[in-house]
Scaffold this active site. Sequence first.
Site, short mmCIF file in Angstrom:
data_model
loop_
_atom_site.label_atom_id
_atom_site.label_comp_id
_atom_site.label_asym_id
_atom_site.label_seq_id
_atom_site.Cartn_x
_atom_site.Cartn_y
_atom_site.Cartn_z
N TYR A 21 -0.62 8.78 -2.58
CA TYR A 21 -0.69 8.38 -4.10
C TYR A 21 -1.85 8.87 -4.67
O TYR A 21 -1.84 9.17 -5.78
CB TYR A 21 -0.84 6.91 -4.34
CG TYR A 21 0.20 5.73 -4.09
CD1 TYR A 21 1.48 6.40 -3.77
CD2 TYR A 21 0.15 4.56 -4.63
CE1 TYR A 21 2.72 5.47 -3.50
CE2 TYR A 21 1.12 3.74 -4.62
CZ TYR A 21 2.39 4.17 -4.19
OH TYR A 21 3.43 3.32 -3.93
N SER A 81 -5.87 2.80 -4.99
CA SER A 81 -5.52 3.62 -6.23
C SER A 81 -4.51 3.22 -7.06
O SER A 81 -4.46 2.97 -8.51
CB SER A 81 -4.56 4.88 -5.61
OG SER A 81 -5.61 5.68 -4.76
N CYS A 130 -4.34 -1.44 -2.02
CA CYS A 130 -4.26 0.17 -2.29
C CYS A 130 -5.21 0.42 -3.40
O CYS A 130 -5.06 -0.17 -4.55
CB CYS A 130 -2.92 0.68 -2.58
SG CYS A 130 -3.00 2.54 -3.20
N GLU A 153 -3.03 9.66 8.12
CA GLU A 153 -1.39 9.58 8.32
C GLU A 153 -0.76 10.68 9.17
O GLU A 153 0.28 10.56 9.47
CB GLU A 153 -0.84 9.26 7.09
CG GLU A 153 -1.35 7.88 6.48
CD GLU A 153 -0.27 6.68 6.36
OE1 GLU A 153 0.70 6.78 6.77
OE2 GLU A 153 -0.62 5.72 5.94
N HIS A 165 -7.18 3.04 3.48
CA HIS A 165 -6.96 3.85 4.60
C HIS A 165 -8.41 4.09 5.36
O HIS A 165 -8.43 4.41 6.62
CB HIS A 165 -6.47 5.12 4.43
CG HIS A 165 -5.06 5.19 4.07
ND1 HIS A 165 -4.52 4.57 3.07
CD2 HIS A 165 -4.16 5.41 5.06
CE1 HIS A 165 -2.99 4.88 3.13
NE2 HIS A 165 -2.95 5.24 4.22
N ASP A 167 0.81 -1.32 -0.03
CA ASP A 167 0.03 0.04 -0.01
C ASP A 167 0.95 1.34 -0.02
O ASP A 167 2.01 1.19 0.47
CB ASP A 167 -0.86 -0.11 1.29
CG ASP A 167 -1.98 1.08 1.30
OD1 ASP A 167 -2.35 1.55 0.36
OD2 ASP A 167 -1.95 1.76 2.35
N SER A 168 0.14 2.32 -0.34
CA SER A 168 1.16 3.57 -0.01
C SER A 168 1.45 3.86 1.30
O SER A 168 2.29 4.56 1.48
CB SER A 168 0.18 4.90 -0.72
OG SER A 168 -0.76 5.19 0.03
N CYS A 199 -10.68 3.03 -0.31
CA CYS A 199 -9.59 3.33 0.07
C CYS A 199 -9.24 2.72 1.21
O CYS A 199 -9.99 2.82 2.05
CB CYS A 199 -9.27 4.96 0.15
SG CYS A 199 -7.49 5.42 0.97
#
Lengths: 273, 273
Positions: free
Chosen positions: B42, B75, B73, B152, B186, B10-11, B184
């Site tokens: 990303y 994206s 991820c 984040e 996240h 993942d990013s 997403c």
Amino acid sequence: MDPRPIGIFDSGMGGLTVLHECLITLPHEDYVYLGDAARLPYGPRPLDEIRRFAVEIAGYLERQGVKLVVAACNSATAAALPDLQRILTVPVLGVLAPEAHAAVLATRNRRIGLLATDATVASGRYAELVHALDAGAEVVSVACPRLVPLIEGDDPFGEETAAAVRAYATPLKEAGVDTVILGCTHYPLIRPILQRVFGRGVTLVFSAEETAREVAETLARKGIENEHGREGRCTFLTTGDPETFREMGRRFLQLPIARVERVAIAALEAAAA
Amino acid sequence: MDPRPIGIFDSGMGGLTVLHECLITLPHEDYVYLGDAARLPYGPRPLDEIRRFAVEIAGYLERQGVKLVVAACNSATAAALPDLQRILTVPVLGVLAPEAHAAVLATRNRRIGLLATDATVASGRYAELVHALDAGAEVVSVACPRLVPLIEGDDPFGEETAAAVRAYATPLKEAGVDTVILGCTHYPLIRPILQRVFGRGVTLVFSAEETAREVAETLARKGIENEHGREGRCTFLTTGDPETFREMGRRFLQLPIARVERVAIAALEAAAA
């Protein structure tokens, strides 16, 4: 239409899991939450003492003008629910019955595990409630005295908590339960750890969502709901350190808590006098 | 029997939601997780650039000897899944298709909301996947560029995050969607906030559990599972700061992460060369 707030109490932060589910179901209601952090944990205390604390707090909340009280603490519910219901004039809901019902619905092999505090296990209330619904279901209980102090401690997600969960889970896994009652409102705060230890085959039963549903139904049937569409307010009270409360509420339930007021134990004792 | 680990990338930390669900479903497998924190987020980047990053990382993981790669991820999945599947010899799974399927199953009024990054919304992949399953379903998309940096950042659960979620939710509520794809990995990290903003009537769809199920089925059908009963190990890699990774992994998924290794961007670029 009844603008009075709903009162929710617990020995600490565990009852915030119930408040969170109430905020999803009833965002238009106001809430007063009281965490009795100064006397945490309740679990290892004698049932009589827990009963006294619960009567004090519920009485205090009633004097604050709440329209309903949720004992969002399994130890307090196990020790004191009938007393609270006799003493208070507003409705009082506990967290054991909704969970016992959910566990009986969820189990496929009729072997139900219970993780709870010493006090809750000693009360025998879960086994009674399960057997009232299914006399043939088996309940395997494990008292977990280390979990609440670990969850409210400095390193709730560390290796020590994971090791304690693994140890408490072992007898339930050996007994082949397919459903586990998390019989303490603190335990959902470490839900990811519990899920990883029990794996996909075991259903974990939490009281919070079921309790929120019962709150909603009680308000509706008694005609004491607040106006829909408005945005409710939460008032947070603690007998412990307000800053710790703020920090933990944010960490565990992602609640941006603006302000926490301190309540003296003496004020609670006066409410029961 | 195949002892090679599963690779997940993942990013940043979002893919840990997928790792967590994999640990519940497949505790006996080993995992290598790579978070590309140095190049996070990303979402605002051009699809071409995200594709290049994804190809580098997946190639790096394949050289580490993984038996399957999960692009955890959205994206990266939206930008690069077909390329990854063409370039790698091991199976590659993304996170979009399982979620689109779950959303089509969940909706009652066939109005589905999508919260995702700019890149994922711009790719149009969710609408394609939903319409492949139900040509009559409506997809209302909202790009949420502020969420990943907030999650984040230093204060993921503060008033700013709650305000951003409320703003992004407004057009979906006005459109009357009954199901929202959290597009997403996240976003499940702030699930309590999302649940409170959307309320009980809206179903939130997460990819993590569905993706874990797809990983399990892929391993089983291809006969590349590890031995059952053993306890798997996780290796954590990041292009950013290892200490930040440890702290965030613990905060968000209650993973007691012992050690995080740093990977240089140059090492990733070399893997794609």
